[in-house]
Design an enzyme around this catalytic site. Structure first.
Site, mmCIF file in Angstrom:
data_model
loop_
_atom_site.group_PDB
_atom_site.id
_atom_site.type_symbol
_atom_site.label_atom_id
_atom_site.label_comp_id
_atom_site.label_asym_id
_atom_site.label_seq_id
_atom_site.Cartn_x
_atom_site.Cartn_y
_atom_site.Cartn_z
ATOM 1 N N GLU A 1 -12.967 4.635 5.243
ATOM 2 C CA GLU A 1 -12.503 3.833 6.724
ATOM 3 C C GLU A 1 -13.699 4.286 7.586
ATOM 4 O O GLU A 1 -14.163 4.301 8.934
ATOM 5 C CB GLU A 1 -11.690 4.083 7.271
ATOM 6 N N ARG B 1 -9.167 -0.584 8.111
ATOM 7 C CA ARG B 1 -9.855 0.258 7.568
ATOM 8 C C ARG B 1 -10.195 1.834 8.767
ATOM 9 O O ARG B 1 -11.189 2.255 9.190
ATOM 10 C CB ARG B 1 -10.946 -0.596 7.619
ATOM 11 N N CYS B 2 -8.773 2.325 9.046
ATOM 12 C CA CYS B 2 -8.814 2.867 10.699
ATOM 13 C C CYS B 2 -8.110 4.098 10.360
ATOM 14 O O CYS B 2 -6.590 3.451 10.003
ATOM 15 C CB CYS B 2 -8.908 1.600 10.996
ATOM 16 N N GLN C 1 0.770 -0.921 -0.543
ATOM 17 C CA GLN C 1 -0.056 0.137 -0.230
ATOM 18 C C GLN C 1 1.013 1.301 -0.012
ATOM 19 O O GLN C 1 0.243 2.670 -0.612
ATOM 20 C CB GLN C 1 -0.334 -0.046 1.260
#
Ligand code: CDP
Length: 786
Positions: free
Chosen positions: A738, A368-369, A221
């Site tokens: 997120e 997702r944070c 990523q």
């Protein structure tokens, strides 16, 4: 000159995802699709023990198998100074274990063979002698003076304590508590979960012995940051390292860290002069790569009798696993956890955080944070609900009373964040209206009278995304700024190169829409390129919903920069001065004479064929964006559940989600992001948990033990939106990737607790399996108490 009037599909258009054509036709290129001539395959031997000393490794039998090209151990890596590597948090992590193993699944040796089957067979012939040591499987045990020290490799490390960190004003908070009428407390555990992307981690490392060029295809990523780390770790010249992250089958924070497999495969390719492929299987991914959450939290809120919030006190203990390896901004040991005051005008807050090593795989990834904001949001929203019940007021009313008012923005929180904008009352009012909240409460009374367990849960989250301003945010010293490069070709088609890396979020579409909005080229004519460090500008990658706030902003800014030059060329074509040209609806027109226009296509052609004297040819630019502040998306989620008192099974009757992510670039993609996020939030609330037994064996090593929600159990979501633009983002956008996972777990849990509160149930830690819910009902004396 063209005067065509086709509407430009910029911001706000539901443009279908450009990338989907290749995905639905099976034409994507994932790591395992990459096959290079002469490629070898690597498999990794992992520790069966959570904690053990290695007393010997015999690789002779494995080495003797035909087809095995090399067996790599920690000792061999140590000869090349590669047995250890730095982590993104500034700790060190074993690449291949030399002295001890520190979690089950840790990398011990690797076999490189002509094919994967041979490599896997050979693993079984490597004889490793272990002397087991007491495993440390909870952070509480880790902090005891009698616990064995896990990181004996670190000089001066004589305990398992990693950090102590504080935020806010302790004295002011103590004073707030002294003056309080009511203090509400909650102890809760946000369990360890795993992002479990569909595609596991892997790479193909291709080091050319003749040129020294290292091309590494990698599920990353953050390809640029990884390139720099590789240059520092392996001592390779950075210009000779090219990281290519092709299509990625989901990341969710799991593909941010540097994993040992990447390093070993690259070292093997360097030593053998042939490409080496390494792909994890599902179990390897689940037991050894970055986990998320694992926070034991204690929260206390001080309030006046009338419900006014006065102060917040939080302490937490983080289980970081055997190596502190997650990417957190170096200034903030627990990421953005100190956003824990949420959407409330809390005058005082104090947060303390401690991190401990345990014998588990490294954790804490931004699943997702935005760097631990999920845990913060969960704690405050659970606490507020319990406070409402203790005070005997409705949880919606307590929130509405304490929200930061619309006219208080920019608002400085008690822990020092400057919230850019918000309208919390607006989002909550819409959610309450959509779910018919007041009516539902009446129906709930009636249902309770019939002995039914119906619950209504709310969560009003404020998030913080877009890391970040260079003065405060860096990973390993690398500032968290991102770039975009735009090049417009003579025929008016463009290529946009971005530093962030899509893993399914649709950047190829939305970033093209930003260009469309800013300069009038239709999204289908803007090719978006990413994930190749040789061919994209530097940046820190995609996680923590930072793509839109940072690289999206860079995209708008570079397009404006190119537009300035385009305006000069337009003026030349229109035979007026530059000041007399204005850009509107995708066209350059003469002020006051709107029918005298040229399109960007006319201008682009002229940039190479008919540009004014003294102007450079071409139409391109690059921009690195340093956000002045973070952005603060928010929303209110409302969940209605019914709980079966005899089985503990709970069903979601309704789920209403109102999100505000500022200006929406592509509403369809935003809705998709929210649906995905809500599904993960539901999964975490209901079933996703990685557990360990007392020996440190990971009990979530496959998808029958680690449950993820399927379409079958996922509830239907009803969405709503409010739009509060970020005042400092060039297009007013905030992140959204997120939000739903950050905001929704508390809403689900609050709904179940709401149903069970009259029975005396005050908390159940996630995941709320039916067995746990049933046990809580029994412990409270059974359902007959209603
Ligand atoms: O960093 P990541 O891409 O995961 O998260 P994000 O920046 O929140 O963006 C997720 C997707 O939603 C991207 O395709 C964004 O461009 C899109 N988005 C949007 O269309 N409008 C917004 N206001 C925010 C995001």
């Amino acid at each position: 000159m063209s005067t065509e009037t086709e509407e430009i599909r910029g911001l706000g258009h539901r443009v279908k995802r450009k990338e989907d054509d290749r995905f639905i036709r099976g034409k994507g290129t994932y790591i395992d699709d990459i096959k290079l001539p002469g490629m070898l395959h690597m498999a990794i031997l992992r520790s069966p023990y959570a904690h053990a000393t290695i007393t010997g490794i015999d690789t002779s039998k494995a080495q003797a198998i035909p087809g095995v090209v090399a067996v790599v151990t920690g000792e061999l890596m140590a000869q090349h100074k590669l047995a250890w590597m730095p982590t993104l948090s500034g700790d060190t992590q074993a690449v291949l274990a030399t002295d001890k193993v520190r979690f089950q699944g840790q990398e011990v040796a690797a076999v490189i063979a002509e094919d994967l089957y041979t490599a896997k067979d050979a693993l079984e012939l490597i004889a490793v002698e272990y002397e087991p040591i007491e495993p440390v499987v909870t952070p509480q045990r880790a902090m005891e003076p009698t616990a064995p020290v896990i990181r004996t490799d670190k000089e001066g490390q004589d305990s398992n304590h990693i950090y102590h960190w504080e935020s806010g004003d302790k004295d002011a908070t103590d004073k707030a508590f002294t003056g309080a009428d009511v203090v509400v407390a909650l102890d809760t555990f946000y369990p360890r979960s795993h992002p479990a992307p569909v595609e596991t981690c892997g790479c193909v490392a291709d080091v050319n012995p003749a040129t020294g060029q290292a091309t590494i295809y990698m599920t990353s990523q953050a390809p640029h940051a990884i390139r720099t780390v590789f240059a520092l770790v392996a001592g390779l010249p950075e210009e000779n390292i090219r990281i290519v992250s092709p299509d990625i089958g989901g990341g969710f924070g799991n593909k941010v860290p540097v994993y040992p497999g990447y390093v070993v495969a690259t070292a093997a390719s360097l030593l053998l002069g042939r490409p080496v492929k390494w792909i994890e299987d599902r179990t390897e991914n689940l037991i050894s790569t970055g986990f998320a959450r694992d926070f034991h939290m204690h929260g206390e809120m001080a309030l006046k009798k009338d419900g006014t919030m006065l102060g917040l006190r939080v302490s937490l203990l983080a289980d970081e696993g055997a190596f502190y390896a997650d990417a957190q901004p170096s200034k903030f040991k627990v990421g953005l956890f100190h956003i824990v005051t949420g959407s409330y005008d809390l005058p005082a807050a104090h947060v303390t955080a401690d991190g401990a090593y345990t014998n588990k795989a490294p954790g804490g990834v931004a699943y997702r944070c935005s760097f631990r904001v999920t845990e913060a949001s969960y704690l405050i929203e659970r606490l507020v609900q319990n406070a409402a019940y203790e005070l005997g007021v409705d949880p919606a009313d307590l929130r509405l009373k304490n929200f930061i008012e619309k006219d208080q923005f920019p608002y400085t929180s008690a822990t020092g964040f400057v919230y850019d904008s918000g309208d919390y009352h607006g989002a909550m009012s819409l959610a309450l209206e959509k779910v018919s909240y007041r009516q539902l409460r009446k129906e709930q009374e009636e249902a309770r009278a019939r002995g039914e367990l119906v619950g209504i849960g709310l969560a009003s989250f404020t998030e913080v995304v877009g890391a970040g301003p260079h003065k405060d945010y860096d990973i390993l010293g690398l500032k968290m700024n991102d770039g975009a490069e735009l090049r417009i070709h003579p025929t008016g088609k463009a290529i946009l190169k971005i530093s962030v890396q899509t893993q399914g979020q649709g950047h190829e579409t939305t970033f093209a829409q930003i260009v469309a909005e800013e300069i009038g080229i239709q999204p289908e004519d803007v090719k978006v390129m990413h994930g190749d460090t040789d061919n994209t500008p530097y940046g820190l990658g995609t996680y923590a919903s930072r793509s839109t706030p940072v690289s999206g902003a860079a995209t708008a800014m570079v397009t404006r920069r190119v537009r300035e030059k385009a305006a000069k060329i337009a003026a030349h074509l229109l035979e007026v001065s530059e000041e007399d040209v204005e850009f509107a609806k995708g066209k350059f027109a003469v002020k006051g004479a709107p029918d005298k226009v040229v399109t960007i296509q006319d201008v682009a052609f002229a940039a190479y064929t008919n540009f004014p004297d003294g102007l450079e040819a071409g139409l391109e630019g690059v921009y690195y964006y340093d956000p002045p502040n973070l952005t603060f998306p928010f929303g209110t989620y409302a969940v209605v559940v019914e709980v079966d008192p005899d089985t503990g099974v709970w069903k979601v009757r309704r789920m209403v989600a109102v999100d505000d992510c500022g200006v929406r670039i592509n509403p369809m993609i935003v809705e998709g992001q929210i649906h995905g996020g809500l599904t993960e939030g539901f999964g975490i609330a209901a079933m996703q948990q990685i557990t360990f037994d007392e020996n440190g064996n990971c009990l979530g090593a496959n998808f029958t033990d680690y449950l993820l929600p399927t379409a079958w159990e996922t509830p239907r979501f009803e969405l709503g939106e409010t739009v509060t633009p970020s005042p400092h983002h060039p297009i007013g956008a905030k992140g959204v990737g997120e939000s739903a996972t950050v905001g929704s777990p508390a809403a689900f849990v609050n709904a179940v607790i709401d149903a069970l509160w009259p029975l005396g149930v005050r908390n159940i830690d996630m995941p709320l399996t039916s067995a746990k819910v049933w046990e809580a009902i029994q412990a409270a004396g059974g359902s007959k108490k209603t």
